[in-house]
Write a protein that holds these residues in place. Structure first.
Motif, PDB file in Angstrom:
ATOM      1  N   CYS A  79       0.714  -1.169  -0.103  1.00 65.48           N
ATOM      2  CA  CYS A  79       0.049  -0.020   0.124  1.00 65.48           C
ATOM      3  C   CYS A  79       0.868   1.415  -0.040  1.00 65.48           C
ATOM      4  O   CYS A  79       0.514   2.170  -0.781  1.00 65.48           O
ATOM      5  CB  CYS A  79      -0.873   0.040   1.274  1.00 65.48           C
ATOM      6  SG  CYS A  79      -2.147  -1.102   1.056  1.00 65.48           S
ATOM      7  N   GLU A  80       2.046   1.349   0.858  1.00 57.27           N
ATOM      8  CA  GLU A  80       2.734   2.371   0.847  1.00 57.27           C
ATOM      9  C   GLU A  80       3.594   2.892  -0.546  1.00 57.27           C
ATOM     10  O   GLU A  80       3.712   3.602  -0.862  1.00 57.27           O
ATOM     11  CB  GLU A  80       3.741   2.350   2.258  1.00 57.27           C
ATOM     12  CG  GLU A  80       4.399   3.569   2.323  1.00 57.27           C
ATOM     13  CD  GLU A  80       3.699   4.802   2.961  1.00 57.27           C
ATOM     14  OE1 GLU A  80       4.014   6.076   2.424  1.00 57.27           O
ATOM     15  OE2 GLU A  80       2.558   4.668   3.321  1.00 57.27           O
ATOM     16  N   LYS A  83       1.789   4.170  -3.750  1.00 52.56           N
ATOM     17  CA  LYS A  83       1.235   5.720  -3.660  1.00 52.56           C
ATOM     18  C   LYS A  83       1.680   6.506  -4.745  1.00 52.56           C
ATOM     19  O   LYS A  83       2.880   6.712  -5.201  1.00 52.56           O
ATOM     20  CB  LYS A  83       1.665   6.497  -2.372  1.00 52.56           C
ATOM     21  CG  LYS A  83       0.926   5.845  -1.018  1.00 52.56           C
ATOM     22  CD  LYS A  83       1.400   6.879   0.325  1.00 52.56           C
ATOM     23  CE  LYS A  83       0.596   6.214   1.444  1.00 52.56           C
ATOM     24  NZ  LYS A  83       0.801   7.190   2.535  1.00 52.56           N
ATOM     25  N   GLY A  84       0.903   7.086  -5.556  1.00 57.66           N
ATOM     26  CA  GLY A  84       1.231   7.628  -6.762  1.00 57.66           C
ATOM     27  C   GLY A  84       1.754   6.986  -8.142  1.00 57.66           C
ATOM     28  O   GLY A  84       2.139   7.269  -9.080  1.00 57.66           O
ATOM     29  N   SER A 129      -5.932   1.073  -4.472  1.00 54.27           N
ATOM     30  CA  SER A 129      -5.287   2.479  -5.153  1.00 54.27           C
ATOM     31  C   SER A 129      -6.323   3.172  -5.930  1.00 54.27           C
ATOM     32  O   SER A 129      -6.878   2.400  -6.667  1.00 54.27           O
ATOM     33  CB  SER A 129      -3.914   2.082  -5.550  1.00 54.27           C
ATOM     34  OG  SER A 129      -3.395   3.329  -6.365  1.00 54.27           O
TER      35      SER A 129
END
Length: 359
Positions: A79-80, A83-84, A129
């Protein structure tokens, strides 16, 4: 799915043979920033950034970044890291040659859990996401056929052809070898990924790339011990004089071709790749039929001096079991032909000679 986010690739497995080749191909043929998911940033980052193949590219500091994923099998592991991120190429997975001292009883922990749970964990994280546009999973040709054929324990029935749409069931535990456990892990990972895609119907395409034996210069290795490791030793040992009494599956692909397919599957438009239908996993077979003894012929023709010096040998023996695989759809979609067996051999043997003479 967002269509306005800047394209940004997450790549797993970049410290390995296929992952590093994929990293190089993406750096050379796209302009997108790349984030590498690794277990230990403090080790992977200096190793990758100092590699001559990377330093020669003179990359801007913004092109490569690193993030740590300690346990790929845990829920939300990525998940981290995501990001983006808009595109993912997931290559990280254990191979038998990296666990030669392990017993078949340890297969669940070594192969099955990372392959299956790691894939599902990534897919679930991607589904949480809002920026993901495409996910590419590295599978294997062994996921498309019964393990007994790849292990050369039984002849493939006449008229049988394996392609990217072929499926099978995993061999049951307990496993009789690490190779059988590896085959089981790849079958289960592909089948579970396909089930997940069918049930979840994510708003982005999912592609699986299925290579045979992956052979070709390993740019992540720069010494003799490193070159004599991994899948390349399946061929290199023959050129060093190894004599096998058994057969070996005759299906291989150059590592650069695997990298090319993975990057193309990630960034070509959906219609070209054929992954526009939601709930359907798109597959690409990557491999060609080969004869193992052709490697010895390359050594005879092109490395005579090294044979005379005792660095290489033409005394190796390896019988081939014909493996009827069809990767023609992959060649058609991406517009190239897989490199010939001779080029795979030349690539690895040349690298071995190079590092041996420098040692």
């Amino acid at each position: 799915m967002s269509t306005t986010t800047q394209t940004h690739l997450l790549l797993t497995g970049a410290t390995g043979h296929i992952g590093f080749a994929t990293l190089l191909h993406a750096l050379r043929h796209t302009s997108h920033p790349i984030r590498l998911a690794v277990r230990d940033v403090s080790k992977a980052q200096p190793s990758i950034l100092s590699n001559p193949a990377i330093t020669s590219l003179n990359l801007p500091s913004t092109r490569l970044s690193f993030t740590s994923v300690l346990d790929i099998t845990t829920q939300g592991a990525y998940c981290e890291a995501l990001k983006g991120i808009t595109h993912v190429i997931h290559i990280a997975s254990p191979i038998p040659s990296a666990h030669l001292s392990a017993s078949p009883a340890e297969a669940e922990e070594i192969f099955i859990a990372p392959a299956v749970n790691g894939t599902l964990s990534l897919l679930e994280s991607c589904n949480a996401s809002s920026t993901i546009q495409r996910v590419v999973l590295l599978s294997s040709v062994v996921a498309t056929m019964p393990a007994k054929y790849w292990a050369c324990m039984a002849p493939v029935p006449e008229g049988t052809v394996f392609d990217a749409n072929s499926r099978t069931q995993p061999p049951p535990a307990p496993y009789i070898s690490l190779q059988q456990a590896y085959c089981a892990s790849k079958v289960r990972a592909l089948n579970e990924a396909e089930r997940w895609v069918s049930e979840k119907k994510p708003d982005w395409g999912v592609v699986a790339v299925m290579p045979g034996w992956v052979i070709g210069r390993d740019w992540s290795k720069m010494d003799v011990a490193g070159v004599k490791s991994g899948t390349n030793m399946q061929m290199l040992s023959l050129c060093l004089g190894a004599r096998s009494e058994g057969k070996k599956a005759g299906c291989a692909v150059h590592v650069d071709d695997v990298a090319r397919v993975c990057v193309g599957a990630a960034f070509e438009d959906e219609k070209t790749v054929g992954c526009e239908e939601r709930g359907v996993l798109r597959g690409f077979m990557a491999g060609r039929r080969i004869e193992w003894m052709g490697a010895v012929e390359v050594v005879k023709k092109e490395f005579g001096r090294e044979v005379e010096q005792g660095l290489l040998s033409t005394e190796g023996v390896q019988e081939t079991m014909v493996m009827p695989v069809d990767g023609s759809e992959t060649e058609r979609v991406f517009g190239f032909e897989f490199l010939p067996w001779e080029e795979m051999v030349r690539s690895v043997v040349g690298h071995y000679v190079e590092v041996s003479k420098e040692a």
